[in-house]
Design an enzyme around this catalytic site. Structure first.
Site, mmCIF file in Angstrom:
data_model
loop_
_atom_site.group_PDB
_atom_site.id
_atom_site.type_symbol
_atom_site.label_atom_id
_atom_site.label_comp_id
_atom_site.label_asym_id
_atom_site.label_seq_id
_atom_site.Cartn_x
_atom_site.Cartn_y
_atom_site.Cartn_z
ATOM 1 N N SER A 104 4.715 3.315 3.311
ATOM 2 C CA SER A 104 4.288 1.434 3.803
ATOM 3 C C SER A 104 4.612 1.212 4.165
ATOM 4 O O SER A 104 5.631 1.065 5.044
ATOM 5 C CB SER A 104 2.440 1.364 3.107
ATOM 6 O OG SER A 104 1.378 1.033 3.644
ATOM 7 N N ASP A 245 2.197 -2.883 9.477
ATOM 8 C CA ASP A 245 3.310 -2.874 8.441
ATOM 9 C C ASP A 245 3.938 -0.901 8.920
ATOM 10 O O ASP A 245 3.977 -0.262 9.930
ATOM 11 C CB ASP A 245 3.067 -2.543 6.959
ATOM 12 C CG ASP A 245 1.927 -1.611 6.817
ATOM 13 O OD1 ASP A 245 1.261 -1.266 7.824
ATOM 14 O OD2 ASP A 245 1.883 -0.986 5.910
ATOM 15 N N ASP A 247 3.243 2.020 8.148
ATOM 16 C CA ASP A 247 2.417 2.922 9.130
ATOM 17 C C ASP A 247 1.203 2.891 9.057
ATOM 18 O O ASP A 247 0.516 3.265 9.806
ATOM 19 C CB ASP A 247 2.160 3.571 7.875
ATOM 20 C CG ASP A 247 1.308 2.980 6.465
ATOM 21 O OD1 ASP A 247 1.082 2.100 6.082
ATOM 22 O OD2 ASP A 247 0.224 3.800 5.392
ATOM 23 N N ASP A 249 -1.467 0.388 8.973
ATOM 24 C CA ASP A 249 -3.084 0.342 7.838
ATOM 25 C C ASP A 249 -3.066 -0.768 8.041
ATOM 26 O O ASP A 249 -3.703 -0.861 7.385
ATOM 27 C CB ASP A 249 -2.673 1.801 6.864
ATOM 28 C CG ASP A 249 -2.076 1.006 5.828
ATOM 29 O OD1 ASP A 249 -0.781 0.571 5.863
ATOM 30 O OD2 ASP A 249 -2.155 1.972 4.111
#
Length: 450
Positions: A104, A245, A247, A249
């Protein structure tokens, strides 16, 4: 709930090539999760795997593939794709399991493994415990015979599929024509799909964080470093900035003046817009204990409620499903719109904000600050080992801090589920008092954590 040895608040995470983020552990995750999610019938079973742009993804991915194929599961590889894209593709390809390889917002040296069930939702604590139990048992039983080994295939069009899905969530008849947008993709998983989605919807797109090299994910860019986005918004006189960010999400945004807007304000904007349109479900919003008291007051003034959960977007989603809510998230920028996705999706949340902005005759600066946040202070204390929060000195400091606030604010002290940190947060109407109680608690934690 039993203590988990591998899984934290968001899957398994750690420094690459150190326990638990090693090729050996990834192999065991693949074997154990594969066994758990393979039914007893004779059909082929499928797992899909996506990743972000970290160098260590090239180590973790083949180890997972070896684990899954060794127990007879077929594998489809997506390459770089946002976490919510993996969740979507898990459902659309009718896979038995979805896997995202990502840490992440963390530094490139870290990596992680997130698992999704066939419904596209993150696994429950109970399922993760079942996987851990299998990982700690002998895994040699139940291996596939040579003719039953899993097959591996790379899917080349998954990014294009995700772009089309994202575009379909934008209001019909509306475009982004005439809007200038800065998009910072954190050199991460959305470096292709996010700018392409905005461009195809008609926007003029200024791109940053779109040159991943395996090492620069989240490096001075993305949602945890919004200064780059803010600077470009002012430089190019853009209407809005969006920072994702690693990833994708989570997100933060900034207005045309470069002022950063967090997840609480984004949830307030979307919830207010959806409530006025008769689209908001559940009678309010689900957020975590870290969300600002100002959000709670904002919703209450509109006869809407704020329900709080422990930190972790999957706990937010679980409460949303239980209570029939369709807007939820975290102050950090995880925004979950359950009508549109089964997990936090930075791009889809951004599109809903852009729709509100495009339909309004006001600039983003007039829309962004939906409520006045109460003074809130958050500090992190790194610790080596042990359980600082169970120490008597820390408990005493907490009790004294609660007494001093005397019901005029909130204190949340917790161990991070993804890093060796104690997070100390306090908020209230008296900014000076809030700072004092945080300082005292942090001091107590540092003494016992030294």
């Amino acid at each position: 709930m039993s203590k988990r040895a591998y899984f934290g608040t968001d899957g398994i995470r750690g420094q690459a090539n150190r326990h638990p983020m090693t090729a050996e552990v990834a192999l065991r995750v693949g074997m154990a999760a594969g066994k758990l999610f393979m039914s007893k019938d004779d059909r082929r079973h499928l797992v899909v795997i996506g990743k972000d742009t970290r160098l260590s993804g090239y180590m973790i991915e083949p180890a997972l593939v070896a684990g899954f194929t060794s127990v007879g599961m077929d594998v489809r590889l997506f390459g770089p794709l946002p976490t919510p894209g993996v969740a979507m593709m898990t459902r659309s390809l009718r896979a038995d399991l979805g896997v995202m390889i990502s840490a992440s917002h963390n530094h490139f040296a870290d990596n992680g493994i997130k698992l999704f069930g066939p419904d596209g939702y993150k696994l429950s604590d109970e399922k993760e415990l079942e996987i851990e139990a299998l990982m700690d048992q002998g895994l040699q039983e139940g291996l596939a015979t040579p003719d039953k080994l899993g097959r591996v295939q790379r899917i080349d069009d998954c990014q294009a599929r995700y772009v089309e899905i994202a575009k379909a969530t934008f209001p019909k008849g509306l475009s982004l024509a005439g809007m200038r947008i800065v998009i910072d993709c954190a050199n991460g998983a959305a470096y292709k799909v996010a700018p392409e989605t905005l461009y195809e919807l008609g926007a003029e797109v200024i791109r940053v964080g779109v040159e991943p090299n395996g090492f620069n994910i989240n490096e001075e860019c993305g949602s945890t470093h919004p200064a780059a986005m803010s600077r470009l918004v002012k430089e190019y006189r853009a209407d809005i900035g969006i920072a994702l960010d690693g990833d994708a999400d989570r997100l933060v945004i900034c207005d045309e003046k470069g002022q950063v807007v967090d997840g609480d304000q984004i949830m307030a904007l979307i919830a207010d817009s959806w409530a006025k349109a008769g689209r908001l479900q559940g009678g309010g919003v689900v957020a975590t204990v870290m969300s600002n008291l100002g959000l709670e007051r904002f919703l209450k003034a509109r006869n809407l409620k704020l329900e709080r959960t422990q930190v972790g977007d999957r706990y937010v989603m679980a409460r949303m499903r239980e209570g029939g809510f369709n807007v939820g998230g975290e102050q950090s920028g995880h925004v979950i719109l359950s009508d549109l996705s089964t997990t936090g999706d930075g791009l889809l949340a951004a599109l809903q904000v852009l729709a509100v902005l495009q339909e309004s005759d006001r600039p983003m600066s007039a829309l962004a600050r939906q409520f006045e946040p109460v003074p809130q202070k958050l500090e992190n204390v790194r610790f080596g080992s042990g359980k600082p929060l169970e120490h008597d000195a820390v408990k005493k400091a907490l009790a004294e801090a609660e007494q001093r606030l005397n019901g005029s604010g909130r204190i949340v002290v917790r161990a991070s589920g993804t890093e060796p940190l104690i997070r100390v947060m306090a908020e209230g109407d008296d900014e000076k008092l809030v700072s004092q109680v945080v300082k005292e608690i942090v001091g107590a934690v540092k003494k016992v954590a030294a």
